[in-house]
Design a protein around this motif. Sequence first.
Motif, PDB file in Angstrom:
ATOM      1  N   ARG A  78      -8.943   0.624   1.470  1.00 47.05           N
ATOM      2  CA  ARG A  78      -9.407  -0.723   1.791  1.00 47.05           C
ATOM      3  C   ARG A  78      -8.670  -1.135   3.060  1.00 47.05           C
ATOM      4  NH1 ARG A  78      -8.496  -4.030  -3.674  1.00 47.05           N
ATOM      5  NH2 ARG A  78      -6.836  -2.505  -3.913  1.00 47.05           N
ATOM      6  N   THR A  79      -9.389  -1.678   4.001  1.00 48.69           N
ATOM      7  CA  THR A  79      -8.787  -2.028   5.297  1.00 48.69           C
ATOM      8  C   THR A  79      -7.550  -2.898   5.090  1.00 48.69           C
ATOM      9  OG1 THR A  79     -11.069  -2.230   6.030  1.00 48.69           O
ATOM     10  CG2 THR A  79      -9.394  -2.879   7.603  1.00 48.69           C
ATOM     11  N   GLU A  80      -7.707  -3.888   4.242  1.00 44.14           N
ATOM     12  CA  GLU A  80      -6.670  -4.896   4.076  1.00 44.14           C
ATOM     13  C   GLU A  80      -5.341  -4.309   3.573  1.00 44.14           C
ATOM     14  OE1 GLU A  80      -8.449  -7.797   1.576  1.00 44.14           O
ATOM     15  OE2 GLU A  80      -6.920  -9.292   1.996  1.00 44.14           O
ATOM     16  N   THR A  81      -5.421  -3.482   2.533  1.00 48.16           N
ATOM     17  CA  THR A  81      -4.180  -2.956   1.941  1.00 48.16           C
ATOM     18  C   THR A  81      -3.535  -1.919   2.852  1.00 48.16           C
ATOM     19  OG1 THR A  81      -5.529  -1.371   0.740  1.00 48.16           O
ATOM     20  CG2 THR A  81      -4.865  -3.336  -0.468  1.00 48.16           C
ATOM     21  N   TYR A  82      -4.337  -1.000   3.381  1.00 53.27           N
ATOM     22  CA  TYR A  82      -3.792   0.058   4.242  1.00 53.27           C
ATOM     23  C   TYR A  82      -3.214  -0.538   5.525  1.00 53.27           C
ATOM     24  CZ  TYR A  82      -5.354   4.144   1.582  1.00 53.27           C
ATOM     25  OH  TYR A  82      -5.505   5.124   0.634  1.00 53.27           O
ATOM     26  N   MET A  83      -3.904  -1.559   6.029  1.00 53.06           N
ATOM     27  CA  MET A  83      -3.446  -2.200   7.264  1.00 53.06           C
ATOM     28  C   MET A  83      -2.081  -2.857   7.044  1.00 53.06           C
ATOM     29  SD  MET A  83      -5.486  -5.185   9.139  1.00 53.06           S
ATOM     30  CE  MET A  83      -4.613  -6.677   9.125  1.00 53.06           C
ATOM     31  N   GLU A 185       8.278   4.334   0.767  1.00 54.79           N
ATOM     32  CA  GLU A 185       8.215   2.886   0.984  1.00 54.79           C
ATOM     33  C   GLU A 185       7.348   2.266  -0.102  1.00 54.79           C
ATOM     34  OE1 GLU A 185       9.565   0.994   3.398  1.00 54.79           O
ATOM     35  OE2 GLU A 185      10.581   2.668   4.373  1.00 54.79           O
ATOM     36  N   THR A 186       7.603   1.025  -0.438  1.00 57.27           N
ATOM     37  CA  THR A 186       6.693   0.319  -1.352  1.00 57.27           C
ATOM     38  C   THR A 186       6.368  -1.031  -0.729  1.00 57.27           C
ATOM     39  OG1 THR A 186       8.628  -0.418  -2.564  1.00 57.27           O
ATOM     40  CG2 THR A 186       7.317   1.279  -3.623  1.00 57.27           C
ATOM     41  N   ILE A 187       5.211  -1.520  -1.090  1.00 51.81           N
ATOM     42  CA  ILE A 187       4.799  -2.801  -0.543  1.00 51.81           C
ATOM     43  C   ILE A 187       4.572  -3.746  -1.728  1.00 51.81           C
ATOM     44  CG2 ILE A 187       2.294  -2.313  -0.503  1.00 51.81           C
ATOM     45  CD1 ILE A 187       2.340  -3.615   2.335  1.00 51.81           C
ATOM     46  N   SER A 188       4.999  -5.019  -1.561  1.00 52.84           N
ATOM     47  CA  SER A 188       4.789  -5.944  -2.681  1.00 52.84           C
ATOM     48  C   SER A 188       3.470  -6.687  -2.468  1.00 52.84           C
ATOM     49  CB  SER A 188       5.963  -6.918  -2.812  1.00 52.84           C
ATOM     50  OG  SER A 188       6.215  -7.505  -1.567  1.00 52.84           O
ATOM     51  N   LEU A 189       2.419  -6.037  -2.914  1.00 52.13           N
ATOM     52  CA  LEU A 189       1.064  -6.611  -2.789  1.00 52.13           C
ATOM     53  C   LEU A 189       0.478  -6.719  -4.179  1.00 52.13           C
ATOM     54  CD1 LEU A 189      -0.953  -4.769   0.003  1.00 52.13           C
ATOM     55  CD2 LEU A 189      -0.492  -7.203  -0.173  1.00 52.13           C
ATOM     56  N   LYS A 190      -0.101  -7.851  -4.495  1.00 50.03           N
ATOM     57  CA  LYS A 190      -0.723  -7.982  -5.824  1.00 50.03           C
ATOM     58  C   LYS A 190      -2.233  -7.897  -5.668  1.00 50.03           C
ATOM     59  CE  LYS A 190       2.697 -11.105  -7.838  1.00 50.03           C
ATOM     60  NZ  LYS A 190       3.044 -12.047  -6.788  1.00 50.03           N
ATOM     61  N   GLU A 191      -2.880  -7.285  -6.652  1.00 54.72           N
ATOM     62  CA  GLU A 191      -4.331  -7.112  -6.607  1.00 54.72           C
ATOM     63  C   GLU A 191      -5.042  -8.452  -6.363  1.00 54.72           C
ATOM     64  OE1 GLU A 191      -5.777  -3.904  -6.683  1.00 54.72           O
ATOM     65  OE2 GLU A 191      -7.452  -5.147  -6.039  1.00 54.72           O
ATOM     66  N   GLU A 192      -4.533  -9.514  -6.984  1.00 53.55           N
ATOM     67  CA  GLU A 192      -5.214 -10.813  -6.836  1.00 53.55           C
ATOM     68  C   GLU A 192      -5.103 -11.392  -5.415  1.00 53.55           C
ATOM     69  OE1 GLU A 192      -3.083  -9.968  -9.219  1.00 53.55           O
ATOM     70  OE2 GLU A 192      -1.529 -11.470  -9.561  1.00 53.55           O
ATOM     71  N   ASP A 193      -4.160 -10.853  -4.617  1.00 55.85           N
ATOM     72  CA  ASP A 193      -4.029 -11.343  -3.237  1.00 55.85           C
ATOM     73  C   ASP A 193      -5.009 -10.644  -2.282  1.00 55.85           C
ATOM     74  OD1 ASP A 193      -1.945 -12.870  -4.151  1.00 55.85           O
ATOM     75  OD2 ASP A 193      -0.418 -11.372  -3.615  1.00 55.85           O
ATOM     76  N   ILE A 194      -5.649  -9.587  -2.772  1.00 56.54           N
ATOM     77  CA  ILE A 194      -6.530  -8.790  -1.902  1.00 56.54           C
ATOM     78  C   ILE A 194      -7.971  -9.286  -2.032  1.00 56.54           C
ATOM     79  CG2 ILE A 194      -7.294  -6.420  -1.345  1.00 56.54           C
ATOM     80  CD1 ILE A 194      -4.258  -6.961  -1.010  1.00 56.54           C
ATOM     81  N   ARG A 195      -8.587  -9.523  -0.875  1.00 59.82           N
ATOM     82  CA  ARG A 195      -9.928 -10.109  -0.898  1.00 59.82           C
ATOM     83  C   ARG A 195     -11.021  -9.088  -1.229  1.00 59.82           C
ATOM     84  NH1 ARG A 195      -9.499 -12.715   4.858  1.00 59.82           N
ATOM     85  NH2 ARG A 195      -8.276 -10.824   5.027  1.00 59.82           N
ATOM     86  N   THR A 196     -10.753  -7.796  -0.946  1.00 66.33           N
ATOM     87  CA  THR A 196     -11.781  -6.777  -1.192  1.00 66.33           C
ATOM     88  C   THR A 196     -11.543  -6.102  -2.539  1.00 66.33           C
ATOM     89  OG1 THR A 196     -11.062  -6.170   1.020  1.00 66.33           O
ATOM     90  CG2 THR A 196     -13.039  -5.061   0.196  1.00 66.33           C
ATOM     91  N   LYS A 197     -12.576  -6.006  -3.340  1.00 68.37           N
ATOM     92  CA  LYS A 197     -12.463  -5.323  -4.636  1.00 68.37           C
ATOM     93  C   LYS A 197     -13.408  -4.124  -4.626  1.00 68.37           C
ATOM     94  CE  LYS A 197     -10.104  -8.909  -6.090  1.00 68.37           C
ATOM     95  NZ  LYS A 197      -8.699  -8.808  -5.714  1.00 68.37           N
ATOM     96  N   VAL A 198     -12.944  -3.011  -5.157  1.00 70.57           N
ATOM     97  CA  VAL A 198     -13.841  -1.860  -5.300  1.00 70.57           C
ATOM     98  C   VAL A 198     -14.451  -1.956  -6.688  1.00 70.57           C
ATOM     99  CG1 VAL A 198     -14.020   0.666  -5.316  1.00 70.57           C
ATOM    100  CG2 VAL A 198     -12.428  -0.463  -3.743  1.00 70.57           C
TER     101      VAL A 198
END
Length: 332
Positions: A78-83, A185-198
């Motif tokens: 997903r563009t958002e998470t990878y970016m 490395e780890t990133i603190s990203l939560k699924e609910e913060d991501i606008r794109t859902k697969v």
Amino acid sequence: MDFRDYKGVWVFIEQKDEVVASVSLELLGAGRKLADKRGVELAGILIGENVKHLTKTIFEYGADTVYVYDQPIFKHYRTETYMKALLECTEKYKPEIILFGATSTGKDLASAVATDMPTGLTADTTELDVEEETGLLLASRPAFGGNIMATILCKKYRPQMATVRSKVMKALTPQTGRTGKIIEETISLKEEDIRTKVLEIVKETVKKVRIDEADIIVAGGKGLGSFEGFQLIHQLAETLGGAVGASRDVVEAGWIEHAHQVGQTGVTVTPKIYFAIGISGAIQHIVGMKNSGLIIAINKDKEAPIFQACHFGIVGDAFEIVPILIEQFQMA
Ligand code: FAD
């Protein structure tokens, strides 16, 4: 911006179903040359889920270091998470150069990252070099309809970024057992913060030969006349176990998807055998297939420029010649 803070050559490692894309291996080969010329490290940046084991392949193909983000949130591209991962890692470690494959993922990610950083991006590069002293990346690509090669420089910003076409760089021969440094490395990203859902992944039911990996490509042009006429190209490709290629005019006519387009604004291919059927041979097409092992052209116009670029040429009507070829190959 102090350029001295930026060091090293990075390759974004594209992977799918836990397999490293061939373009990423080619870029490790190209990146190794740039890194050696500069006397710096070559690193891979690997993002996904259950991908850490791929570091073995990445080291064997020339990387010194691999930065790994291995988290469930990266299961699908997903563009958002990878970016976000790439921006965070770039900010932290400051590479001088980042290379991406000019694939649909690579193009999407590289342009998203470039828009979020104060830097530029050279797209669809076919030649790469670096100035030993300054670290200036010399990224060249065809311009003005393929009539000139333009070398594009990013003089004011770092990192310097480029997407590079498949099959134009060479992967190194893998060195079994070669290892390097893994930086997790780890990133603190939560699924609910991501606008794109697969929501669903729909896999292709028919196994088609990929054009950039095929040994045989049967490509058709506008000379096939219609969508129905173009089916002759599919039939010959199927008979030979090859992939179907097309000129841009065919793609624009809607006879086949863009993924099959060969040329400057399509894919660069180097199969063992390339059939160009009903294709005139415009320079923008030729640049994408000229390094094929054997080029066979079929065209009813003996003056067609494709005959200047082929090894064997047949002057005649595709609708008479191709059925004979299919019949002969089926009997062989
Ligand atoms: P045409 O030029 O119309 O040629 C058809 C050919 O078929 C003719 O030579 C004709 O003699 C022959 N023919 C007709 N009937 C028969 C028959 N019955 N049997 C056998 N032969 C027959 N093009 C690409 O392909 N890829 C690209 O990536 C690409 N990028 C471009 C980028 C730019 C910036 C620009 C300006 C153009 C680009 N083009 C690209 C377009 C390119 O310039 C040509 O327009 C295109 O390649 C022509 O497609 P064609 O050969 O199928 O059609």
